[in-house]
Structure formats: C-alpha cells, structure tokens
Design a protein around this motif. Sequence first.
Motif, mmCIF file in Angstrom:
data_model
loop_
_atom_site.group_PDB
_atom_site.id
_atom_site.type_symbol
_atom_site.label_atom_id
_atom_site.label_comp_id
_atom_site.label_asym_id
_atom_site.label_seq_id
_atom_site.Cartn_x
_atom_site.Cartn_y
_atom_site.Cartn_z
ATOM 1 N N SER A 235 0.870 -1.174 0.000
ATOM 2 C CA SER A 235 0.000 0.000 0.000
ATOM 3 C C SER A 235 0.908 1.225 0.000
ATOM 4 C CB SER A 235 -0.903 0.005 1.233
ATOM 5 O OG SER A 235 -1.659 1.201 1.292
ATOM 6 N N VAL A 236 0.741 2.096 -1.001
ATOM 7 C CA VAL A 236 1.709 3.161 -1.249
ATOM 8 C C VAL A 236 1.031 4.521 -1.207
ATOM 9 C CG1 VAL A 236 3.402 4.083 -2.879
ATOM 10 C CG2 VAL A 236 3.080 1.601 -2.695
ATOM 11 N N THR A 237 1.696 5.492 -0.558
ATOM 12 C CA THR A 237 1.278 6.883 -0.587
ATOM 13 C C THR A 237 2.431 7.716 -1.148
ATOM 14 O OG1 THR A 237 -0.156 6.598 1.344
ATOM 15 C CG2 THR A 237 0.461 8.853 0.756
ATOM 16 N N VAL A 238 2.129 8.536 -2.150
ATOM 17 C CA VAL A 238 3.138 9.404 -2.758
ATOM 18 C C VAL A 238 2.868 10.840 -2.329
ATOM 19 C CG1 VAL A 238 4.139 10.262 -4.910
ATOM 20 C CG2 VAL A 238 3.383 7.873 -4.749
ATOM 21 N N PHE A 239 3.884 11.506 -1.784
ATOM 22 C CA PHE A 239 3.792 12.907 -1.365
ATOM 23 C C PHE A 239 4.529 13.766 -2.392
ATOM 24 C CE2 PHE A 239 3.446 10.333 2.407
ATOM 25 C CZ PHE A 239 2.498 10.974 3.200
ATOM 26 N N GLU A 240 3.808 14.674 -3.024
ATOM 27 C CA GLU A 240 4.403 15.557 -4.026
ATOM 28 C C GLU A 240 3.942 16.984 -3.749
ATOM 29 O OE1 GLU A 240 6.098 17.708 -6.608
ATOM 30 O OE2 GLU A 240 6.681 15.587 -6.544
ATOM 31 N N GLN A 241 4.915 17.901 -3.588
ATOM 32 C CA GLN A 241 4.558 19.265 -3.222
ATOM 33 C C GLN A 241 3.895 20.031 -4.360
ATOM 34 O OE1 GLN A 241 8.011 21.487 -2.078
ATOM 35 N NE2 GLN A 241 9.156 20.988 -3.927
ATOM 36 N N ALA A 242 4.133 19.650 -5.616
ATOM 37 C CA ALA A 242 3.479 20.319 -6.740
ATOM 38 C C ALA A 242 1.991 19.951 -6.773
ATOM 39 C CB ALA A 242 4.138 19.915 -8.052
ATOM 40 N N PRO A 243 1.144 20.860 -7.241
ATOM 41 C CA PRO A 243 -0.294 20.566 -7.276
ATOM 42 C C PRO A 243 -0.690 19.566 -8.354
ATOM 43 C CG PRO A 243 0.142 22.738 -8.204
ATOM 44 C CD PRO A 243 1.439 22.253 -7.616
ATOM 45 N N VAL A 244 0.160 19.382 -9.365
ATOM 46 C CA VAL A 244 -0.101 18.399 -10.420
ATOM 47 C C VAL A 244 1.187 17.640 -10.683
ATOM 48 C CG1 VAL A 244 -1.962 19.695 -11.522
ATOM 49 C CG2 VAL A 244 0.407 20.080 -12.236
ATOM 50 N N ALA B 155 3.892 20.178 0.888
ATOM 51 C CA ALA B 155 5.297 19.844 1.069
ATOM 52 C C ALA B 155 5.491 19.016 2.335
ATOM 53 C CB ALA B 155 6.142 21.104 1.142
ATOM 54 N N VAL B 156 6.320 17.989 2.232
ATOM 55 C CA VAL B 156 6.736 17.232 3.410
ATOM 56 C C VAL B 156 7.651 18.116 4.244
ATOM 57 C CG1 VAL B 156 8.120 15.279 4.196
ATOM 58 C CG2 VAL B 156 6.469 14.973 2.337
ATOM 59 N N THR B 157 7.384 18.189 5.537
ATOM 60 C CA THR B 157 8.170 19.057 6.423
ATOM 61 C C THR B 157 9.003 18.285 7.430
ATOM 62 O OG1 THR B 157 6.257 19.268 7.900
ATOM 63 C CG2 THR B 157 6.546 20.966 6.209
ATOM 64 N N GLY B 158 8.792 16.980 7.527
ATOM 65 C CA GLY B 158 9.560 16.213 8.489
ATOM 66 C C GLY B 158 9.533 14.731 8.194
#
Length: 362
Positions: free
Chosen positions: A26-35, A124-127
């Motif tokens: 099970s995967v979650t991708v964090f991307e700071q760009a809106p697209v 954005a990931v902060t930590g």
Amino acid sequence: MHTAGIIGGGIGGLATALALANAGWSVTVFEQAPVLTEVGAGITLWPNALAALDHLGVGDEIRSRAAPGWVGGIRNRQGRWLMRTSEERFRALYGNFVAMHRGDLVDVLRTALPEPVTLRLGGAVTGIDVGGAIRCGDRLEEFDLIVGADGIDSLTRRTMFPEYPVPQSLGVRAWRWIVDDFGSVDVGGILGAGGEFGIVPLGNGRLYVFAAARLSKGAPDPSLDDFLHWPSPVPELISAVVPERILRHDIRDLPALPSFVRDSVVLVGDAAHAMGPHLGQGACQALEDAVALSAHAHDLATYDYLRTKRTHRLQKRSRQSARTILTRGVGATLARDLVLRALPTEVFLRGLGSNFSTRHMM
C-alpha cells in the motif's frame, strides 16, 4: 499489507510507487506540486531502462508513445564527422531503445498506478522520522518503509543522512529545449573546445536539442549565443524556439554516498546518486532503483549493495565523460578529436555495454 510512503512524484517516485504496488504494498506518494508533471525536455530510455519499464508492466505503452532511438554520430566544430555509429550493430548488441518527452514518461507511469496508490499533491513534506513517519502539514503518517525520491536537494537525505556530502558543481552549464516541425536533420553530437551540442529525434517532427559548455574561473560565463557560429543546423535550431522555452541549468552531481539506506528509510534516483547527463543514465538508474527496491524491500541491505555498487561506477564514468567531451584548449581538443576519429565503431559500441547491464536491478 505493508505500507510505503514515497516523498517525490517525479520519474523515480512514480516508478517506485508502481513497482511496490505491483509487489503488494500500500503506497502513498507525497508531491509538493499541485499536479504531476516533469520539468524538462527529452529523455533517451536505453535498453536497461526499457527492461525496467517492462518489469513494471508499462514497456509496451512506452514504446507506443516514444520514437525509436537513433544512433547518429559525432562531428567537430567544422562539421566534419569524427565518428559514425551503426544503429543496426547497436541493436544487435543491446536491443532497442527509444526517445520521448519526459512529461510523456511521467504520464505513462501515473496512469499505470493501481488503486492501492494514494497521491497527496500540493503539500510539502516538512519532516521525516527514522522510526517511519512522514509529516506533511498537520498530518503525521506512519509507514513500514519511507522512500526519498525527492531529487538532488533531497530533504530526506539531508534529514536522515546529515553527515553526507552536499551536491557539487560539475562546472558545466547546460541548455535544453524542444523544437517542433524542424524537418530532416543529421542527429547526434557536435563537439568543440569546451562545448557540445546534441540533437535527438522524438518523432512526429519534434527534436530534443541540448547544448553544454564548461564553466571556467576568470572566464566570461558561457552563453547559448556562443553556439551561433557552430555548423548547421546549430544556429537554426537555436533560432527555432523562443528563449523562454529554453531550460538553463548549471549541472551538479552527488559524491558517491556510502549507503542509500538508514533503518526503514531508503533513497532512490537523484536523491541517492545524482549524476551528470553525459551517459544518459540518470533517469534510467531511477527506473532500475524502483525495480530493485520492489524485489528487496524486505532486505534493504541487498538493495543497498546492488544499487551503490552499480551507481557509484556510473557516477564516476559520467564525470570522466564530461571531462573528455568538454575538454578545453587547442591541444586537448585536437587529441580528443583524433582519438574519436581513430576509434573503431565496434570498439566504441562494445565499450557502452556495462551502461546497459541489468545485473544490479534484481
């Protein structure tokens, strides 16, 4: 079901998400760009990259959207051929390869992501916590595995590996752009003193064009205008696009890092092994990382051994290639050109073989 949080939604992050999801994570991708998109121009997917994409299940889709790769040759500043390579012999040795827009590759990977993959865009990931937690805004999520796919200036690497060296300048400035509907042109590279120019067809009349020049202390900064006196079609290709569409970067890479793993955190792509463009292997290695990580996600020591051994060698070779290709001075430039002119095509092609190896992918 095991869980993975991936920081970064570029080529390496999406390929890793697809690989892990295909392996039952099970995967979650964090991307700071809106697209999800990819800033850049063209990309050549060499045989090792196509092998990785086949493993991910998207190789056929890539081939349907890409242009067959071309092996052209190398000319000098006067337009004289230093080397003509054999496309047929390349394919006999290593198989097919293709070229495409980087954005199209991102689109194929994104479209292929199955249901277990969650995309968190625009934050954005902060930590990052070594125990397996990612903080994004007010949300703190725990994962069995954290993957730093957040590029050469990786927050993951700086947080989890603070003692590691920072990216370093290669002393090279590069320009990249796409030209539409240009017509027939000799593809390949043109070399001068401290500079190079390259042309890669992307199909349907589109060309991926790049230039690079060495930066020197005490000398004026190089400009793309310096190439306007190079042989045709260089001036025409520069004039064929508005300056705003040309990407300019001062190239950096990473020193060879001792490890890509710490506890349950692992680095992939440029976050782990950013390298110069002169082997065309940067994104290809990110695709290899994705396949290797999906095979060894429960044995990160094996992933670490396979990928550090492979990428350290390519990083070193890429730096050596940059120094050779962008050599300066009349004597050094003449020596480079004489070597290229004397080098048999078969020797040149066989020398590329280790670049396309897949031994360290599984």
